[in-house]
Every structure is written in structure tokens, then in C-alpha cells.
Design an enzyme around this catalytic site. Structure first.
Site, PDB file in Angstrom:
ATOM      1  N   LYS A   1       2.052 -52.304  -8.476  1.00  0.00           N
ATOM      2  CA  LYS A   1       2.695 -53.881  -8.991  1.00  0.00           C
ATOM      3  C   LYS A   1       2.765 -54.827  -7.836  1.00  0.00           C
ATOM      4  O   LYS A   1       2.417 -55.932  -7.908  1.00  0.00           O
ATOM      5  CB  LYS A   1       3.825 -53.487  -9.630  1.00  0.00           C
ATOM      6  CG  LYS A   1       3.433 -52.913 -11.104  1.00  0.00           C
ATOM      7  CD  LYS A   1       4.431 -52.914 -12.244  1.00  0.00           C
ATOM      8  CE  LYS A   1       3.975 -52.228 -13.281  1.00  0.00           C
ATOM      9  NZ  LYS A   1       4.836 -51.281 -13.927  1.00  0.00           N
TER      10      LYS A   1
ATOM     11  N   LYS B   1      -4.467 -52.561 -20.690  1.00  0.00           N
ATOM     12  CA  LYS B   1      -3.991 -53.746 -21.243  1.00  0.00           C
ATOM     13  C   LYS B   1      -4.246 -54.906 -20.123  1.00  0.00           C
ATOM     14  O   LYS B   1      -4.910 -56.080 -20.281  1.00  0.00           O
ATOM     15  CB  LYS B   1      -2.643 -54.189 -21.474  1.00  0.00           C
ATOM     16  CG  LYS B   1      -2.429 -53.734 -22.981  1.00  0.00           C
ATOM     17  CD  LYS B   1      -1.018 -54.027 -23.305  1.00  0.00           C
ATOM     18  CE  LYS B   1      -0.042 -52.908 -22.506  1.00  0.00           C
ATOM     19  NZ  LYS B   1       0.132 -51.836 -23.362  1.00  0.00           N
TER      20      LYS B   1
ATOM     21  N   LYS C   1     -10.928 -47.606 -16.117  1.00  0.00           N
ATOM     22  CA  LYS C   1     -10.023 -46.849 -17.141  1.00  0.00           C
ATOM     23  C   LYS C   1      -9.388 -48.057 -18.164  1.00  0.00           C
ATOM     24  O   LYS C   1      -9.204 -49.198 -17.641  1.00  0.00           O
ATOM     25  CB  LYS C   1      -8.513 -46.477 -16.083  1.00  0.00           C
ATOM     26  CG  LYS C   1      -7.605 -46.036 -16.942  1.00  0.00           C
ATOM     27  CD  LYS C   1      -5.892 -45.994 -15.966  1.00  0.00           C
ATOM     28  CE  LYS C   1      -5.022 -46.290 -17.001  1.00  0.00           C
ATOM     29  NZ  LYS C   1      -3.690 -45.976 -16.553  1.00  0.00           N
TER      30      LYS C   1
HETATM   31  P1  ADP Z   1      -1.512 -50.050 -19.810  1.00  0.00           P
HETATM   32  O1  ADP Z   1      -1.929 -49.587 -18.636  1.00  0.00           O
HETATM   33  O2  ADP Z   1      -2.483 -50.346 -20.988  1.00  0.00           O
HETATM   34  O3  ADP Z   1      -0.366 -51.107 -19.659  1.00  0.00           O
HETATM   35  P2  ADP Z   1       0.822 -48.300 -20.156  1.00  0.00           P
HETATM   36  O4  ADP Z   1       0.643 -48.187 -18.719  1.00  0.00           O
HETATM   37  O5  ADP Z   1       1.763 -49.022 -20.739  1.00  0.00           O
HETATM   38  O6  ADP Z   1      -0.885 -48.794 -20.552  1.00  0.00           O
HETATM   39  O7  ADP Z   1       0.768 -46.610 -20.687  1.00  0.00           O
HETATM   40  C1  ADP Z   1       1.445 -46.188 -21.800  1.00  0.00           C
HETATM   41  C2  ADP Z   1       1.032 -44.691 -21.981  1.00  0.00           C
HETATM   42  O8  ADP Z   1      -0.482 -44.601 -22.146  1.00  0.00           O
HETATM   43  C3  ADP Z   1       1.270 -43.934 -20.682  1.00  0.00           C
HETATM   44  O9  ADP Z   1       1.778 -42.623 -20.995  1.00  0.00           O
HETATM   45  C4  ADP Z   1      -0.217 -43.922 -19.793  1.00  0.00           C
HETATM   46  O10 ADP Z   1      -0.268 -42.904 -19.245  1.00  0.00           O
HETATM   47  C5  ADP Z   1      -1.005 -43.768 -21.201  1.00  0.00           C
HETATM   48  N1  ADP Z   1      -2.232 -44.479 -20.941  1.00  0.00           N
HETATM   49  C6  ADP Z   1      -2.498 -45.812 -20.485  1.00  0.00           C
HETATM   50  N2  ADP Z   1      -3.898 -46.124 -20.581  1.00  0.00           N
HETATM   51  C7  ADP Z   1      -4.508 -44.868 -20.893  1.00  0.00           C
HETATM   52  C8  ADP Z   1      -6.011 -44.415 -20.300  1.00  0.00           C
HETATM   53  N3  ADP Z   1      -6.909 -45.562 -20.328  1.00  0.00           N
HETATM   54  N4  ADP Z   1      -6.189 -43.023 -20.858  1.00  0.00           N
HETATM   55  C9  ADP Z   1      -5.156 -42.439 -21.155  1.00  0.00           C
HETATM   56  N5  ADP Z   1      -3.964 -42.733 -21.355  1.00  0.00           N
HETATM   57  C10 ADP Z   1      -3.546 -44.027 -21.133  1.00  0.00           C
END
Ligand code: ADP
Ligand code: TRP
Length: 331
Positions: free
Chosen positions: A116, A200, A197
């Protein structure tokens, strides 16, 4: 401390609508675990969300949406304790105790913090100490198993370190947790529409509850190439299969792959595979979509469910807090 029956715990940030990565990487395994032996705690990490969301109505809306999403996707508040993090003040009490056994160096090594700040986000103290709050979440319920996506494993390891440091200073107070990641690699790291990957923050996501024209349009964005349907193709070079694999049973998936590999007349083109993917998502999420709509229409019921969960969560967290306070001389 060790407990005889497993206690599963996980949290998810109310950072906006949830996408397929969140579903396959986190929510789905949380829901599945409620049918396994032991106790289950799942919560909405609204304190954590304050490190990035700075508008009260937005945060309230996200919390409601996440609660409706979990319940619509099958979380049963009678089998799992489902609550809001900020309804359990014992967690912030434990956060302070844990901060006194945590070295600055440990937090400085956190990948998510480094990522970050590398992106230019000006860090608050809250963003820096985020793993301590997360450790308090985990340790407050004597959790033994923490199902998370791969990106959160380091934070669970930090919770282990904090438990060990506290216990070696003050005696056996905290239970050491273990992280558990999805056993299917494609679910632990769901690809986005562009092949990176899904996240959001990359804008390559597909919302779980997308439907109708918007769903078709989003699936239309999945990366393909200009090879014609009749050209035989190695299925591993067709990104659409990464998505179909999440929804189709193995038999049907193999059939499609075989037809693509063989090529020739009648082999499915990318458009064909996209139509099948839309159908499969519609079938998978049809009932949850309806349940989510009904839940969002009844915010008082959502509040009742979360408040009942918080009461049960607090009982456990207060016992752990008392044990920790006594051990370090605060009682
Ligand atoms: P983002 O990357 O979209 O902001 P978050 O970091 O809020 O998502 O992730 C919330 C949960 O979803 C976590 O437990 C994370 O490991 C899982 N997660 C997020 N993106 C993925 C992905 N592409 N594949 C598998 N798990 C994911
Ligand atoms: N940091 C986690 C995430 O962003 C959410 C979270 C907060 C969590 N506290 C937790 C996950 C405790 C597991 C256990 O996804």
C-alpha cells in the site's frame, strides 16, 4: 491454551460489493466450514475498513451489503456466530496488550503494508498497526483455524508470533491459530477478466451478484484472441476455462475442453463458451440473488442477526480478555 474442539474464525472487510475472487477465495469456504465440527465465528471487519473508507454512509451501506451477501450465500446465523467487529469492544482492549509485545520490525515486514505504501498511500498509524487488530480478532475467540486467502497468511503468522511472545512473557493465555487456504489453487487465486489476479483495485473484477445485460457485458470482457473456432487449441491457453472451471462439474468441463482441443467443424468458439459461463453463473447465483434482495429490504432483521451474534461473540471475548488482563497484572 489449547481447546479440544476446533474454533474457526474469519473476517472480511466491508470494502464494497464482493467479487468472484472474494467468493471462491473466502466466503464460500467460510460457509462450507459451518458444517464441520466445532465452533464458527465470522465477522464484518468494520474497524479495519476505517483505514480506507472515510464516509459514514458509505461504510454503513457496505456493512449492510456484506451482511446480506454472506447470509444470502448460505451463512447460517444459528450455526455460526455472525457479527460486526466493532460490536465487540474487548477486541480493542486486546489490541493494546498485543501492541506491547509486538516489535516495530515485525509490522514493517508486512507485505500488505509495504504494497500500500509503495502505491503511494500515505500510511496512518492505523494502517501500520492493522495486523495487531487482526491478531486481536483471531486471539479473542481462542480460534484454532483461520480460513483466509493467500494474501492474508502473513497476517495470521503475525498473530501466531504475538500469541507466542505474550505467552512467553505472561504464561499460557492465547491459543495459537493456524491459517487455512482453499485447497484448490484456482480458488485461492481467482484470475480477473484480464488474466491478472482478480481485485477491486485492478478494476478486473466480476461482482458475484451481477446479472442480465451487465453480466453478459462483463463476461464479454474476458480476454480472448482471434483464433477461429475450428483451429485446435490447447485448453490451457483459453482463459475462459479458468472461469468455467469454477462453476462446471469436472465431467462437463472435460467435454468442453476436449471439443476445443479437437477443433474442426462444430468446435465451440469463444462466444459459445461465454454463453455457457453466463448460464452457469445464473444457475449458481439465482437463489442467492433473490435472498440478498429480500435481506436488503429488511435492514432491521439484518441488525437483529448481527446484534445477536455480537452478544455471543462478546461472551467468549470477555473471558479471553479477563484471562489476559489477569496474566499481565491488570486485575
Ligand atoms: P480485493 O483485492 O478485491 O480488495 P480483499 O483484499 O478485500 O479483495 O479480499 C477479501 C478476501 O477475499 C480475502 O480473504 C482475500 O484473500 C480474498 N480474495 C480477494 N481476491 C481474491 C482472488 N482473486 N482470489 C482468491 N481470493 C481472493
Ligand atoms: N484483513 C482481512 C482482509 O482484508 C480481514 C480480517 C480482519 C480478518 N480481521 C481478521 C481475516 C481476522 C481473518 C481473521 O481480508
Amino acid at each position: 491454551m489449547t481447546s479440544a474442539t476446533p474454533t474457526t474464525l474469519s473476517g472480511i472487510q466491508p470494502s464494497g460489493l464482493q467479487h468472484l475472487g472474494n467468493y471462491f477465495g473466502a466466503i464460500r469456504q467460510h460457509v462450507a466450514s459451518q458444517s464441520t465440527p466445532g465452533e464458527h465465528f465470522f465477522f464484518i471487519a468494520d474497524y479495519h475498513a476505517l483505514t480506507t473508507i472515510h464516509d459514514a454512509e458509505t461504510l454503513r451501506g457496505h456493512v449492510r451489503d456484506l451482511a446480506a451477501t454472506y447470509l444470502a450465500l448460505g451463512l447460517d446465523p444459528n450455526r455460526a456466530v455472525f457479527f460486526r467487529q466493532s460490536d465487540v469492544p474487548e477486541v480493542t482492549e486486546l489490541t493494546w496488550l498485543l501492541s506491547t509485545v509486538t516489535g516495530m520490525g515485525l509490522l514493517e515486514r508486512a507485505h500488505s503494508y509495504k504494497d500500500k505504501t509503495a502505491k503511494g498511500i500515505k500510511p496512518s498509524v492505523g494502517l501500520f498497526t492493522y495486523p495487531i487488530l487482526m491478531a486481536a480478532d483471531i486471539l479473542a475467540y481462542d480460534s484454532t483455524v483461520v480460513p483466509v486467502g493467500k494474501d492474508q497468511v502473513q497476517h495470521v503468522e503475525m498473530a501466531q508470533d504475538m500469541a507466542t511472545h505474550f505467552n512467553s512473557r505472561f504464561g499460557e493465555v492465547f491459543t495459537r491459530p493456524e491459517a487455512r487456504i482453499p485447497d484448490r489453487a484456482d480458488m485461492a487465486k481467482v484470475p480477473g477478466l484480464d488474466g491478472q489476479k482478480m481485485s477491486k483495485s485492478y478494476g478486473n473484477h466480476l461482482w458475484i451478484f451481477e446479472e442480465g445485460k451487465k453480466l453478459k457485458k462483463a463476461i464479454g470482457r474476458i480476454a480472448t484472441d482471434s483464433r477461429p473456432p475450428e483451429e485446435p487449441k490447447d485448453p490451457s491457453t483459453v482463459a475462459l476455462f479458468d472461469f468455467l472451471a469454477l462453476f462446471l462439474d469436472a465431467g462437463e468441463l472435460d467435454e468442453w475442453k476436449e471439443r476445443v482441443r479437437a477443433g474442426g467443424e462444430g468446435a465451440p468458439g469463444y462466444g459459445h463458451l461465454k454463453v455457457r459461463l453466463v448460464e452457469a453463473m445464473d444457475a449458481h447465483f439465482a437463489e442467492p440473488r433473490e435472498r440478498r434482495r429480500a435481506l436488503l429490504d429488511d435492514p432491521a432483521e439484518l441488525d437483529r442477526i448481527l446484534s445477536r451474534g455480537a452478544e455471543r461473540a462478546r461472551e467468549r471475548a470477555a473471558a479471553v480478555r479477563d484471562r489476559a488482563y489477569r496474566a499481565c497484572g491488570l486485575r
